[in-house]
Design a protein around this motif. Sequence first.
Motif, mmCIF file in Angstrom:
data_model
loop_
_atom_site.group_PDB
_atom_site.id
_atom_site.type_symbol
_atom_site.label_atom_id
_atom_site.label_comp_id
_atom_site.label_asym_id
_atom_site.label_seq_id
_atom_site.Cartn_x
_atom_site.Cartn_y
_atom_site.Cartn_z
ATOM 1 N N LEU A 65 30.144 -22.590 -17.038
ATOM 2 C CA LEU A 65 30.014 -22.088 -15.574
ATOM 3 C C LEU A 65 31.401 -22.242 -15.042
ATOM 4 C CD1 LEU A 65 26.775 -23.879 -14.351
ATOM 5 C CD2 LEU A 65 27.126 -21.361 -15.194
ATOM 6 N N GLU A 66 31.974 -23.037 -15.415
ATOM 7 C CA GLU A 66 33.643 -23.270 -14.803
ATOM 8 C C GLU A 66 34.387 -22.011 -15.466
ATOM 9 O OE1 GLU A 66 35.187 -27.177 -15.682
ATOM 10 O OE2 GLU A 66 33.569 -28.061 -14.339
ATOM 11 N N ASP A 67 34.089 -21.753 -16.736
ATOM 12 C CA ASP A 67 34.926 -20.914 -17.547
ATOM 13 C C ASP A 67 34.416 -19.295 -16.780
ATOM 14 O OD1 ASP A 67 36.072 -22.721 -19.104
ATOM 15 O OD2 ASP A 67 34.802 -22.178 -20.887
ATOM 16 N N ILE A 68 33.361 -19.313 -16.503
ATOM 17 C CA ILE A 68 32.640 -18.017 -15.749
ATOM 18 C C ILE A 68 33.614 -18.002 -14.658
ATOM 19 C CG2 ILE A 68 30.739 -16.771 -14.711
ATOM 20 C CD1 ILE A 68 29.202 -18.102 -17.349
ATOM 21 N N VAL A 69 33.459 -18.977 -13.699
ATOM 22 C CA VAL A 69 34.351 -18.795 -12.325
ATOM 23 C C VAL A 69 35.886 -18.413 -12.428
ATOM 24 C CG1 VAL A 69 34.896 -20.069 -10.317
ATOM 25 C CG2 VAL A 69 32.567 -20.102 -11.193
ATOM 26 N N VAL A 70 36.404 -19.084 -13.329
ATOM 27 C CA VAL A 70 37.817 -18.912 -13.771
ATOM 28 C C VAL A 70 38.247 -17.469 -14.329
ATOM 29 C CG1 VAL A 70 39.830 -19.494 -15.151
ATOM 30 C CG2 VAL A 70 38.454 -21.370 -13.993
ATOM 31 N N ALA A 71 37.234 -16.892 -14.882
ATOM 32 C CA ALA A 71 37.369 -15.712 -15.198
ATOM 33 C C ALA A 71 37.337 -14.629 -14.253
ATOM 34 C CB ALA A 71 36.330 -15.081 -16.471
ATOM 35 N N ALA A 72 36.252 -14.879 -13.167
ATOM 36 C CA ALA A 72 36.199 -14.198 -11.955
ATOM 37 C C ALA A 72 37.490 -14.340 -11.084
ATOM 38 C CB ALA A 72 34.933 -14.556 -11.287
ATOM 39 N N GLN A 73 38.105 -15.481 -10.825
ATOM 40 C CA GLN A 73 38.935 -15.727 -10.236
ATOM 41 C C GLN A 73 40.251 -14.880 -10.782
ATOM 42 O OE1 GLN A 73 38.695 -19.880 -10.097
ATOM 43 N NE2 GLN A 73 38.082 -19.990 -7.993
ATOM 44 N N SER A 74 40.457 -14.832 -11.876
ATOM 45 C CA SER A 74 41.569 -14.152 -12.600
ATOM 46 C C SER A 74 41.503 -12.595 -12.557
ATOM 47 C CB SER A 74 41.696 -14.588 -14.104
ATOM 48 O OG SER A 74 40.633 -13.727 -14.817
ATOM 49 N N LYS A 75 40.174 -12.068 -12.213
ATOM 50 C CA LYS A 75 39.689 -10.706 -12.220
ATOM 51 C C LYS A 75 40.022 -10.110 -10.526
ATOM 52 C CE LYS A 75 36.740 -9.113 -15.610
ATOM 53 N NZ LYS A 75 37.900 -8.054 -16.377
ATOM 54 N N TRP A 76 39.842 -11.043 -9.763
ATOM 55 C CA TRP A 76 39.833 -10.602 -8.235
ATOM 56 C C TRP A 76 40.377 -11.622 -7.440
ATOM 57 C CZ3 TRP A 76 35.139 -10.272 -11.516
ATOM 58 C CH2 TRP A 76 34.796 -8.822 -11.661
ATOM 59 N N PRO A 77 41.010 -11.195 -6.172
ATOM 60 C CA PRO A 77 41.489 -12.345 -5.229
ATOM 61 C C PRO A 77 40.280 -12.801 -4.349
ATOM 62 C CG PRO A 77 41.505 -9.951 -4.486
ATOM 63 C CD PRO A 77 41.220 -9.892 -5.713
ATOM 64 N N LEU A 78 39.940 -14.087 -4.916
ATOM 65 C CA LEU A 78 38.755 -15.152 -4.405
ATOM 66 C C LEU A 78 39.400 -15.778 -3.383
ATOM 67 C CD1 LEU A 78 36.330 -14.823 -7.497
ATOM 68 C CD2 LEU A 78 36.453 -13.066 -5.531
ATOM 69 N N GLY A 79 38.591 -16.412 -2.565
ATOM 70 C CA GLY A 79 38.665 -17.459 -1.929
ATOM 71 C C GLY A 79 37.975 -18.588 -2.312
ATOM 72 N N LYS A 80 36.558 -18.877 -1.998
ATOM 73 C CA LYS A 80 35.847 -19.828 -2.511
ATOM 74 C C LYS A 80 34.806 -19.425 -3.299
ATOM 75 C CE LYS A 80 36.200 -23.472 1.119
ATOM 76 N NZ LYS A 80 35.363 -24.094 2.065
ATOM 77 N N VAL A 81 34.481 -20.058 -4.314
ATOM 78 C CA VAL A 81 33.308 -19.938 -5.242
ATOM 79 C C VAL A 81 32.475 -20.930 -5.359
ATOM 80 C CG1 VAL A 81 32.515 -19.078 -7.470
ATOM 81 C CG2 VAL A 81 34.825 -18.141 -6.578
ATOM 82 N N ARG A 82 31.147 -20.745 -5.312
ATOM 83 C CA ARG A 82 30.207 -21.925 -5.363
ATOM 84 C C ARG A 82 29.096 -21.444 -6.292
ATOM 85 N NH1 ARG A 82 28.331 -26.704 -5.698
ATOM 86 N NH2 ARG A 82 26.817 -27.470 -4.257
ATOM 87 N N VAL A 83 28.669 -22.197 -7.335
ATOM 88 C CA VAL A 83 27.682 -21.807 -8.263
ATOM 89 C C VAL A 83 26.600 -23.039 -8.329
ATOM 90 C CG1 VAL A 83 27.014 -21.195 -10.378
ATOM 91 C CG2 VAL A 83 29.140 -20.256 -9.497
#
Length: 155
Positions: A65-83
């Motif tokens: 799940l952490e890897d998925i979030v990091v991948a999303a953060q590398s593709k888009w300019p995100l603020g907070k992410v919660r899963v």
Amino acid sequence: MISVQTQDFDMAAEYQALLANTDGTSNSSDGAVVTFVGLVRDYNQGNHVEGLTLEHYPGMTEKALEDIVVAAQSKWPLGKVRVIHRIGKLALSDQIVFVGVTSKHREAAFEATQFIMDFLKNKAPFWKKEVTNIGERWVEAEDKDVKAQQRWDKA
């Protein structure tokens, strides 16, 4: 932040947490919040569902799940992410998964939320056993979920 847990989550509280900075002030830099909640439904793959048990591989699941979030953060300019993903025995209409994303703009927040869910369905080590009207069964990955993830691989 990633949580794999048996207890239910409070959608309103999770939303408010996405809006707040760590010091309790309002997050005024992000203009978009997108959330997704997945529920246990009463029908799946041709059978009536009466309940669901979710199992996972501790440690490996959180890392995936952490890897998925990091991948999303590398593709888009995100603020907070919660899963949040629940495990254990769940009843019909119980909440299973929460994904919340903030960003300066809605496009990034919507796309990142969908990306996280598409990869979570395919890459996170969770196993679902449904109790159906014809007995228990392990749920196999569906073609539509694999195709949803593959579209991100091409992008």
